[in-house]
Scaffold this active site. Structure first.
Site, PDB file in Angstrom:
ATOM      1  N   TYR A   7      -3.914  22.294 -45.839  1.00  0.00           N
ATOM      2  CA  TYR A   7      -3.646  21.530 -47.052  1.00  0.00           C
ATOM      3  C   TYR A   7      -3.161  22.468 -48.146  1.00  0.00           C
ATOM      4  O   TYR A   7      -3.939  23.091 -48.870  1.00  0.00           O
ATOM      5  CB  TYR A   7      -4.890  20.773 -47.503  1.00  0.00           C
ATOM      6  CG  TYR A   7      -5.279  19.614 -46.611  1.00  0.00           C
ATOM      7  CD1 TYR A   7      -4.391  19.117 -45.655  1.00  0.00           C
ATOM      8  CD2 TYR A   7      -6.522  19.007 -46.730  1.00  0.00           C
ATOM      9  CE1 TYR A   7      -4.738  18.046 -44.844  1.00  0.00           C
ATOM     10  CE2 TYR A   7      -6.875  17.941 -45.923  1.00  0.00           C
ATOM     11  CZ  TYR A   7      -5.992  17.469 -44.981  1.00  0.00           C
ATOM     12  OH  TYR A   7      -6.345  16.421 -44.176  1.00  0.00           O
ATOM     13  N   HIS A  26      -7.536  19.221 -35.912  1.00  0.00           N
ATOM     14  CA  HIS A  26      -6.695  18.427 -36.795  1.00  0.00           C
ATOM     15  C   HIS A  26      -5.810  17.407 -36.074  1.00  0.00           C
ATOM     16  O   HIS A  26      -5.686  16.270 -36.510  1.00  0.00           O
ATOM     17  CB  HIS A  26      -5.821  19.364 -37.643  1.00  0.00           C
ATOM     18  CG  HIS A  26      -5.463  18.809 -38.981  1.00  0.00           C
ATOM     19  ND1 HIS A  26      -5.308  19.589 -40.096  1.00  0.00           N
ATOM     20  CD2 HIS A  26      -5.236  17.543 -39.397  1.00  0.00           C
ATOM     21  CE1 HIS A  26      -4.993  18.840 -41.132  1.00  0.00           C
ATOM     22  NE2 HIS A  26      -4.933  17.590 -40.741  1.00  0.00           N
ATOM     23  N   PRO A  48      -7.234   5.828 -46.315  1.00  0.00           N
ATOM     24  CA  PRO A  48      -7.815   4.480 -46.310  1.00  0.00           C
ATOM     25  C   PRO A  48      -7.047   3.476 -47.168  1.00  0.00           C
ATOM     26  O   PRO A  48      -7.221   2.266 -46.999  1.00  0.00           O
ATOM     27  CB  PRO A  48      -9.229   4.697 -46.847  1.00  0.00           C
ATOM     28  CG  PRO A  48      -9.139   5.956 -47.646  1.00  0.00           C
ATOM     29  CD  PRO A  48      -8.142   6.813 -46.927  1.00  0.00           C
ATOM     30  N   GLY A  90      -3.640   3.691 -47.243  1.00  0.00           N
ATOM     31  CA  GLY A  90      -2.308   3.664 -46.659  1.00  0.00           C
ATOM     32  C   GLY A  90      -1.495   4.925 -46.866  1.00  0.00           C
ATOM     33  O   GLY A  90      -0.348   4.993 -46.444  1.00  0.00           O
ATOM     34  N   GLY A 145      -0.030   3.415 -54.332  1.00  0.00           N
ATOM     35  CA  GLY A 145       0.327   2.792 -55.603  1.00  0.00           C
ATOM     36  C   GLY A 145       0.778   1.354 -55.476  1.00  0.00           C
ATOM     37  O   GLY A 145       0.712   0.589 -56.453  1.00  0.00           O
ATOM     38  N   SER A 197       0.444  -5.072 -53.823  1.00  0.00           N
ATOM     39  CA  SER A 197       1.520  -5.913 -53.311  1.00  0.00           C
ATOM     40  C   SER A 197       1.578  -5.913 -51.795  1.00  0.00           C
ATOM     41  O   SER A 197       1.928  -6.927 -51.179  1.00  0.00           O
ATOM     42  CB  SER A 197       2.863  -5.452 -53.883  1.00  0.00           C
ATOM     43  OG  SER A 197       3.115  -4.101 -53.564  1.00  0.00           O
TER      44      SER A 197
END
Length: 285
Positions: A54, A128, A209, A211, A217, A221
């Site tokens: 990361y 991983h 979780p 998406g 954001g 929708s």
């Protein structure tokens, strides 16, 4: 906060996915990133998920582990009950993501993670992602050896299917405690793996979780039923989504990412949000 189990350790039902603190182009400053981790701890979060890969690129490999270690060290309260889960097996070439699941690489990666985290044994060490160039059995054998040698207390696997879970169970043995797979309202393709984990007492840790960073954001929708329930309850769609995750099974421990204190505070509150049978039925359709 509601509690759940990963192996022999009790953790908060909602963890913190630390990845956005390092990989986002607009990631927070080191000080602001530590504030996010501190806010999580203040909210009762006792599971932090990180990984050596990361980082923005190869040059800063290990960035997230070092950040998490610094945040825990600088925390004013007690962090002794926090389970830090890290991962190895992803490599970086520049900013590209590559794989190496060879036993030699996993050993080196684990030793480097131990150094960056500043611990004698990693609480939960996760493979991983499967490496097509290395037989799965060899990677699992390497994880078993890390546990046998005391470098890691518990072992997890990530991005694994049911067959791979069973092979891991047979090779790693009781040290295997968790599976971390993608799962969200718009990605439910790991439902079989979740059920398999429940049947065998393994924790199931959904990554992304909401998406994923690019989709979170627009969750309202893309998942209108979740937005409707959120409006009914007067809470965020993210809180409802995590409550839905938790309602799937007692073995589920989601790890939402956060880059602001307010985000993880809202996510942590999902552990105490109860959805009605009718609401769950609408979210499951």
């Amino acid at each position: 906060m509601q509690q759940r189990r990963i192996g022999d350790q009790t953790v908060s039902a909602v963890g913190l996915g630390a990845m956005p603190l390092s990989t986002k182009d607009d990631r927070p400053s080191p000080e602001d990133a530590q504030a996010v981790v501190h806010a999580a701890l203040d909210a009762g979060v006792t599971l932090i998920d990180t990984a050596d890969a990361y980082a923005r690129d190869e040059a800063e490999f290990g960035h997230n582990e070092e950040l998490v270690a610094a945040a825990l060290s600088s925390y004013g309260g007690s962090a002794g009950s926090v389970l830090v889960a890290t991962k190895g097996g992803h490599t970086r070439r520049g900013s590209d993501w590559e794989l190496d699941g060879s036993p030699a690489y996993l050993r080196t990666a684990c030793e480097d993670s131990l150094r960056r985290l500043g611990v004698d044994a990693i609480g939960l060490y996760q493979f991983h992602r499967p490496d097509p160039e290395t037989p799965w059995e060899e990677s699992m054998g390497a994880l078993r050896q890390l546990a046998d040698d005391g470098l890691v207390r518990m072992v997890g696997i990530s991005n694994a299917d049911v067959a791979q879970i069973d092979v891991a169970r047979s090779i790693v043995g009781p040290a295997l405690v968790s599976v971390q797979n993608q799962f969200s309202p718009g990605w439910r393709f790991s439902a079989d793996e979740l059920a398999h984990c429940e049947a065998h007492g393994l924790a199931f840790i959904p990554w992304s979780p909401f998406g994923g960073v690019s989709a979170a954001g627009s969750l309202s929708s893309s998942a209108p039923a979740f937005a409707e329930v959120a409006e009914e309850l007067g809470v965020s769609v993210y809180r409802v989504t995590l409550a839905w995750h938790l309602a799937q099974s007692e073995v589920v421990v989601p790890i939402p990412g956060a880059s602001r204190p307010s985000s993880i505070e809202d996510s942590a509150a999902a552990a105490d949000l109860q959805l009605t049978p009718d609401q769950l039925a609408r979210l499951s359709s």
